[in-house]
Design a protein around this motif. Sequence first.
Motif, PDB file in Angstrom:
ATOM      1  N   ILE B 407       0.851  -1.199   0.000  1.00  0.00           N
ATOM      2  CA  ILE B 407       0.000   0.000   0.000  1.00  0.00           C
ATOM      3  C   ILE B 407       0.886   1.248   0.000  1.00  0.00           C
ATOM      4  N   PHE B 408       0.525   2.216  -0.863  1.00  0.00           N
ATOM      5  CA  PHE B 408       1.113   3.550  -0.759  1.00  0.00           C
ATOM      6  C   PHE B 408       0.253   4.377   0.186  1.00  0.00           C
ATOM      7  N   SER B 409       0.859   4.988   1.184  1.00  0.00           N
ATOM      8  CA  SER B 409       0.105   6.002   1.904  1.00  0.00           C
ATOM      9  C   SER B 409       0.801   7.337   1.720  1.00  0.00           C
ATOM     10  N   ASP B 410       0.182   8.357   2.230  1.00  0.00           N
ATOM     11  CA  ASP B 410       0.664   9.722   2.006  1.00  0.00           C
ATOM     12  C   ASP B 410       2.142   9.838   2.389  1.00  0.00           C
ATOM     13  N   ALA B 426       3.971  10.177  -2.807  1.00  0.00           N
ATOM     14  CA  ALA B 426       2.506  10.124  -2.809  1.00  0.00           C
ATOM     15  C   ALA B 426       1.971  11.358  -2.087  1.00  0.00           C
ATOM     16  N   LYS B 427       1.048  12.054  -2.741  1.00  0.00           N
ATOM     17  CA  LYS B 427       0.477  13.256  -2.126  1.00  0.00           C
ATOM     18  C   LYS B 427      -1.021  13.043  -2.001  1.00  0.00           C
ATOM     19  N   LEU B 428      -1.364  12.318  -0.946  1.00  0.00           N
ATOM     20  CA  LEU B 428      -2.728  11.813  -0.824  1.00  0.00           C
ATOM     21  C   LEU B 428      -3.532  12.532   0.245  1.00  0.00           C
ATOM     22  N   TYR B 429      -3.025  13.666   0.707  1.00  0.00           N
ATOM     23  CA  TYR B 429      -3.773  14.355   1.766  1.00  0.00           C
ATOM     24  C   TYR B 429      -5.022  15.019   1.200  1.00  0.00           C
ATOM     25  N   ASP B 430      -5.995  15.117   2.071  1.00  0.00           N
ATOM     26  CA  ASP B 430      -7.257  15.760   1.709  1.00  0.00           C
ATOM     27  C   ASP B 430      -7.956  16.038   3.026  1.00  0.00           C
ATOM     28  N   ASP B 431      -8.087  17.305   3.338  1.00  0.00           N
ATOM     29  CA  ASP B 431      -8.680  17.617   4.650  1.00  0.00           C
ATOM     30  C   ASP B 431     -10.205  17.618   4.585  1.00  0.00           C
ATOM     31  N   GLY B 432     -10.742  17.189   3.460  1.00  0.00           N
ATOM     32  CA  GLY B 432     -12.205  17.157   3.331  1.00  0.00           C
ATOM     33  C   GLY B 432     -12.745  18.516   2.971  1.00  0.00           C
ATOM     34  N   ASN B 433     -11.859  19.456   2.846  1.00  0.00           N
ATOM     35  CA  ASN B 433     -12.299  20.810   2.533  1.00  0.00           C
ATOM     36  C   ASN B 433     -11.551  21.292   1.300  1.00  0.00           C
ATOM     37  N   HIS B 439      -2.826  13.985  -5.806  1.00  0.00           N
ATOM     38  CA  HIS B 439      -3.280  12.642  -6.198  1.00  0.00           C
ATOM     39  C   HIS B 439      -4.667  12.340  -5.670  1.00  0.00           C
ATOM     40  N   ARG B 440      -5.308  13.344  -5.145  1.00  0.00           N
ATOM     41  CA  ARG B 440      -6.533  13.092  -4.422  1.00  0.00           C
ATOM     42  C   ARG B 440      -7.713  13.788  -5.081  1.00  0.00           C
ATOM     43  N   ARG B 441      -8.789  13.185  -5.111  1.00  0.00           N
ATOM     44  CA  ARG B 441     -10.126  13.731  -5.329  1.00  0.00           C
ATOM     45  C   ARG B 441     -10.512  14.187  -6.730  1.00  0.00           C
ATOM     46  N   GLY B 442      -9.576  14.601  -7.587  1.00  0.00           N
ATOM     47  CA  GLY B 442     -10.006  15.077  -8.910  1.00  0.00           C
ATOM     48  C   GLY B 442     -10.456  13.936  -9.789  1.00  0.00           C
ATOM     49  N   ARG B 443     -10.761  14.273 -11.024  1.00  0.00           N
ATOM     50  CA  ARG B 443     -11.150  13.239 -11.971  1.00  0.00           C
ATOM     51  C   ARG B 443     -10.032  12.206 -12.150  1.00  0.00           C
ATOM     52  N   GLY B 444     -10.353  10.965 -12.044  1.00  0.00           N
ATOM     53  CA  GLY B 444      -9.365   9.911 -12.236  1.00  0.00           C
ATOM     54  C   GLY B 444      -8.384   9.824 -11.089  1.00  0.00           C
ATOM     55  N   LEU B 445      -8.607  10.578 -10.037  1.00  0.00           N
ATOM     56  CA  LEU B 445      -7.681  10.557  -8.911  1.00  0.00           C
ATOM     57  C   LEU B 445      -8.287   9.771  -7.760  1.00  0.00           C
ATOM     58  N   ASN B 446      -7.569   9.792  -6.679  1.00  0.00           N
ATOM     59  CA  ASN B 446      -7.888   8.929  -5.557  1.00  0.00           C
ATOM     60  C   ASN B 446      -8.833   9.601  -4.579  1.00  0.00           C
ATOM     61  N   PHE B 580      -7.425  13.627   5.921  1.00  0.00           N
ATOM     62  CA  PHE B 580      -6.377  14.140   6.803  1.00  0.00           C
ATOM     63  C   PHE B 580      -5.727  15.295   6.088  1.00  0.00           C
ATOM     64  N   ASP B 581      -5.171  16.201   6.845  1.00  0.00           N
ATOM     65  CA  ASP B 581      -4.589  17.369   6.192  1.00  0.00           C
ATOM     66  C   ASP B 581      -3.145  17.104   5.819  1.00  0.00           C
ATOM     67  N   LYS B 582      -2.591  18.084   5.162  1.00  0.00           N
ATOM     68  CA  LYS B 582      -1.235  17.928   4.647  1.00  0.00           C
ATOM     69  C   LYS B 582      -0.243  17.667   5.777  1.00  0.00           C
TER      70      LYS B 582
END
Lengths: 1075, 624
Positions: B407-410, B426-433, B439-446, B580-582
């Motif tokens: 597994i890759f994590s942030d 890996a830049k997988l942070y996303d604070d939900g806001n 690498h998070r949330r956009g089209r085709g992203l995680n 989780f945030d950056k």
Amino acid sequence: MTMMKSLRTYILVISSNNNFKLIKLLSIMKQKFKKRCFVSGVVFSLMLLLSSFSVAELQAQNIVSGTVTDSQGVPLPGVSVVQQGTSQGTSTDFDGKYTLRISSSDATLEFTFIGFETTTRPVNGQATINVVLQEFVESLDEVILVGYGTQKKESVVGSISQIKGQDLQELNAGITNVEEALQGNLPGVIAINGSGVPGRNDMQLYIRGQASWNGSGQPLILVDGAPRDIDNIDFNDIENISVLKDASATAVFGVQGANGVILITTKRGQKGKAQLSLQVNSTSKFVSKLPEKLGVYDAIMEANSSIMRELPHSEESWTLYRPVAIADKFINPANEEESYIYPNVNWSDVLLKDMALDHRVNLSVRGGGDNSKYFGSLSYQTVSDIFNGTAYDNGKGYESEFSYDRFNFRSNIDFDITKTTEFSVNLGGFYGIQNTPGNLNLVTNAIYELAPNAYIPVFPDGAFGRDDADIFANTNPLVTLTNTGYTTLNTFNINTDFILKQKLDFVTKGLSFQGRFSLDNRSVSRQSLNDPGGDAQENVRYRVYNGDFVERIESPNGVNDFDFVPYQWTLGTANIQDGTIGRNLLYDFSINYNSTFADKHSVTGLVLVRRRETGTGNGFLRYREDWVSRVTYDYDKRYFLDVSGAYNGSEKYGPGYRFELFPAVAAGWTVTNESFMENVDWLNNLKLRGSYGLIGDDSGGARFEYQKTWSIGGGAFINNGASNTRSPYVFYTEANVGNAALQWETAVKYNFGVELGLFDNAITAELDFYGEDRNDILIPSSQRAVPEWFGASPPAFNRGQVEVRGFEIVLGANHTFGNGLNIFTNVNFTHAQDLTIDREDPELTPFYQKRAGYSIGQPRSAIPGEIMGSLDDLYSSTPRVDGQSFIRTGYYNLIDYNGDGVYNSAFDNVPYGFPTRPQRTWAATVGAKYKGWKFSVQLYGTQNTNRSYSSRTFSNQIDTFFVHELNYWSKDNPTAVRTQPTFNFGQGATDPRSNFFDGSLTRLRSVALSYRVPNKTCEKLGVKGLNLFANGNNLFLWTDLPDDREFNSSQTQDSSFRGDYPTMARVNFGFNLDF
Amino acid sequence: MKNFKIKKLVLFVGLTFMFGCEEYLDIAPEAEIDITDVFATFESSQGFVEEMYNLVVEYGTSGHSFQDYTFGDDTYRSGQFSGQVDRGQLNLWVSQKYAYLGKNTHQGKEGDTNDSQARRRPRVWRGSMTGIRKANMVLANEDLLVGLTQDEKNVILGQAYFFRAFFHNEIMKFWGRFPHITKVYDGAIDTPRPDTYKEVALSINEDYKKAIELLPVNWDYEEYGQRTLGNNAGRVTKGAAYAFQGKNLLFAASPLMKFNNAPGIDTYSYDTELAAMAVDAFAEVLKLEQAGEYSLAKNMEDYKKVLWETPVNTWPGLAPEARELIFAGSGGSSAGQTRAFMVAGVPRPIGQNLSGNEMATHNFIYQNFGMANGLSIEDNLSGEYGSNTYDPSNPFANRDPRYYAWIFSDRDPISSKARSNNHKTAKLYDDGNNEIGPHRRGRGLNLTGYMFKKFYPEINGQYHVQSGNNIASRFNGMRIHMRLTDVYLMYAEALHVSKGATTAPASFPLTAEQVINILRDRAGVPHVHSKIVADNTKFLDELRRERAVELSYEAHRWMDIRRWGVAHEDKYKIKTGLYFDKNWTFFKEYTIVERVCEYPKHYWLPFEPNQTQFYEGFPQNPGW
């Protein structure tokens, strides 16, 4: 001897000059007519070809000469002049002049000409006899093409429509494809168009509907008696087009005629001096109709509105909401940079030309001497691209566009070998060059799907735009069009006929023999310019802005981002694709009999045996064998009887089922020829006719399907050491389970018709009722009601039943005023409706889901209830087997049709609407003639048809919004029937019929104006005749369809939502010059 | 007189044509092959059998370039069949273009067994139906195999028995009880659907028994195998037949099949008799391992050789030190497809433009990938088994070594060679806001915060990045249909439910507890806690957790949670991601989707409706 000489000369010409010219011309063609100097070449080669013929010199001895003209003094060329009771004869030249040597000075000359009353004149020692021939008012004696021959119209009892090539051309000059021109012009023929790809035939033709799900329902098309394609015939070569519709007309074609037959004859020579004609026309074409999109600002507002509605189901959609200030930037960018980040593109403007120009030149020659007649024609046609790719230089040194160039040639020659022997050689064909860049659906996709703010198509520095995530559907169409290479298909097609006719009057009067040998060849070579780029990236530099408007450059790996050097493209070799090589060989022998006894009993007879071999690529040849006969009898032009039949064999059926006899009988009664009608002067024609017959069809199923067959080939990929290679054991596969009892589909067809002529045929009417009951329709392997655990394609078998009922009405009116002004009108209406009686539906399938009881191709859909306007509606709505948790207000409730308490598409969808093929078509033509002027207008329409089209509004969360989606249901618009398109969350947005469009349409099919320059002016110009014409096609369209396509072509991928090459409206100008 | 002349003429012309009138339209003689030709020689007979190998559907590469193959609680994606399964729309398998469960291929065709791309071959439904018929044709024509030696005849029949059983099992995995078809249909069909899964499984077991009897241990040792010497690993063997025999029995013993759609399903209740039979079958595979035919990878480094570390166009799982491959589908024939499979766990901008994006879910990782001390996070937090090592403020720390391997994590390094700075780690942070990693949330992203990399190649710690370190094309990641680890785990499961955790069967001296510990030794994880071993249900849970981790992202999970009868429980229904945030100041689980799953409706795919309308006696699965 002379005859032999000329024959040899001909062959020589063919084998040397003509071929040489051909090759030369082809090579010119290959250069794509850059200089357009070929016309002189064409003329030159025609001259060469024809210079070997000379009209035999005549000796002045008992000679009569003169001029034959029509009532208006126009000379008539080609009129047959015969000394009665002898075989002495000639025909008039192009100035209407004739010279005939006669055996005695008290002879009588007979002048005959198609469409004119036959006239006789005693010579009485005169040296000059000028004759004025009278035209038939309505040419009842018009010759109608029937299967394997011709008949006079008055004795035809089958259901046949015919149009002259010239009339068709008048209405359709500018159209390249003859099939497209048939639309509306022949009652009973339903012709629909799917796209406008240059050089591709995207038409579907149906004659009187469709009676089987096998085959494509397309009619048999014969050109000069052999099955051939017509989409690449030059208009000017066509003499007549005839459509055979009922059993009696098609019976002689047996099985192949089950879906109707279209016969085309090409022009032949006429005795007289060589008549050279030049026809030139140019067509400006523009896109007929495309779905209209909202501008970027309005589209974003619609998107926001949609997002607001779906938020309760999809919280994350909120991130896609755009404030007005952002939306505003798309239409009012602050500076140049912002205009790149916030683009506003009209993709139609980027991609499409306002208009494109097509050209055509045709040069033909027609003439003949005492023992030969010839027609020759050469033409060149170029169809240009409506896409504007060439306006964008890709800087790589090649241009790619859709285009089609076609070169047609034809030479039809008849030799009179002896007085009773005629030998004809027909040679015709074309060479077509079709260019197609990239994926068509990715180009049309931009018009149909791409949002105005997707990206800038191309930046001033040459970088192309692209969307951030590189979504397939959002591919830059300009890159596809201009930077992905192209494919050139060169089609070479040649058709030859050799026909020998021998009169056998020495056996019995009226007997003749005909033998024929036809050989057709076609090959397509393919050459591709490959420009693939690298690393799964097109060979261009992209500038991409991501969601935060940060710019980045994307290009194939391995080159510096800022110094992108395109990969070198490569030009593949031109290869003839094996599967495209087609050869047809056909030969037949027939005996014809035609005689009249005691003036009242006319008998004709025909016996024909025909074999045909067709081959494609390296496949096994296909064989066909037909035995045909027909006997007609007419008593005093009052009572007619026509009995015909074909005995057909098909390789698809096994021993015992292979051959079948298909007979038909027709009878007619011309009431107006009865003596008791002599005094009725308002009714000049009343004819009743009926036909009944049995026809077969073998278009369903594969070759040799009756046999159990095995195939060898292929291998498994189980080599652990080289998994991309096949193991050495070659697959043995059960290819076909086989059914030894497979047999013909049979159709019982009947037709009842009435023909009326009132007031000297000023008003004419023709009314036909018809029906077809087709039985033993093959249920193809793929459609059998057998569980899939059978494990193979189950064997096909005969079981289906379909009936077709319909009628056709043709009304005509024609009046000439005292001042010579002639007005005419013609209206035709066709109704054809099919009903499946049996199609082996699974036994436990509910009746409304069976195919039996509905039309072939009957669409089905859920039954929409009310649009759920409130939570009350929602809570009382029908539960659904899928997606129950997503149903929401603003969308349709669905009806639980089978009453099991839940909506399940598998059980609750019911028949709705019509198949794509229209049940009704009509056309109306109105026109006028005055002196040299002729003007006509034709309207064409279809009814009872549906087309499915998926509007790609907001697909992939882009701001595409179609105008036809605008009037949707909302609280403030509660009567609307469409529903709001969803932006990001499509589940539960139920609108079962949103893709269903009424396919009915009415179009201004044609407006045509022509002017024949008066003879005197022509003389001054030094030409024999000059005709100027202008016409428009498809200029107006009234329809609810979002675009002008009558069906979604399967030749273009995803055409039901990504669209297709646009269909055109055309304006055409041209002239026809005889010299 | 005149008439006579005409007649004579007609007759004459007619006669000239009469010759060969019927023959003229006869089938071209060169096209004819008879069934006796098909079974005349070993070569032709094997050619007939051979096609069945290409009918075996390799799930990882048989969908489309955007690989969509897991369908369990282990990954999330909104589109394709994954999304439809989440929404409970199992009936949409029929029209599904992009998964191995579609009726037709992505091109809308039935599929061509000869295609080099697995996605263009028949898929599970069609392939199995064709395969069953083929196998039955071989068995029905045994009499024709006279030109073959006894050994050759045996292996032909052995393969046919194996494949007949195997293809039935493939259908039963998804559609449940299905008639055991043992004849070649030629006309109308009225075979009824059996009432229980068990009766079919037992009938099929007889096929496996015959296959075991007839198949060789290794084709390389046999005379008929010499032609394909060294390339025989793809062929079915005794070992494969034992393994699938055991699997067939274990599945039939599982709670879902035992309860046979009846209410009150209990996930701990197995058919112990069938389970005991399964143990004996698996034991035979383990004996073959002892005999040197197979070998379990002994450490995580060797383990890569089972998953992806093998040159392109060769099969993994065959290195002597990690010879886990027992049976594999033939999906690895197209490098483009295997590459797309290998990168399926990472978003497109990193992996490959046209690949899928199976997002590893937080719920699955949290519940199964435990801690370095061998405990699940739940057991860790409970404190009952020692001190807690799970740190909610850094959930990525102290985890099971397999977590780090797969597994890759942030913040995990990807490759320093990546051309874009974004892809070096890996830049997988996303604070939900609004603080969202590239690498998070956009089209085709995680969306989840994790990317799985079980098949994702790396050289010296530098992982594949399509622009900068494009190395995926050098290796051949493959999902192996049956590998030794799976046999170990199924052996342990069948043994535990029939005899308990610490009892070895008569057939093989290995207990369920020992099996798990062998796998833990390989991963470098401490053995199962004795308190857990002592608790029967707890140990079964632990065993299932071990299976979840070991076979993660190999398309076994969906089948497992269904056969265990747990798929409708919240724990398996709710797919989550991690916010989780950056700066990692907080970690918060959030729900991405709650699957629509009811027992028993969503446990089985429905048959295409018309298939149940041909005759009485073939009812649809419940709920459809």
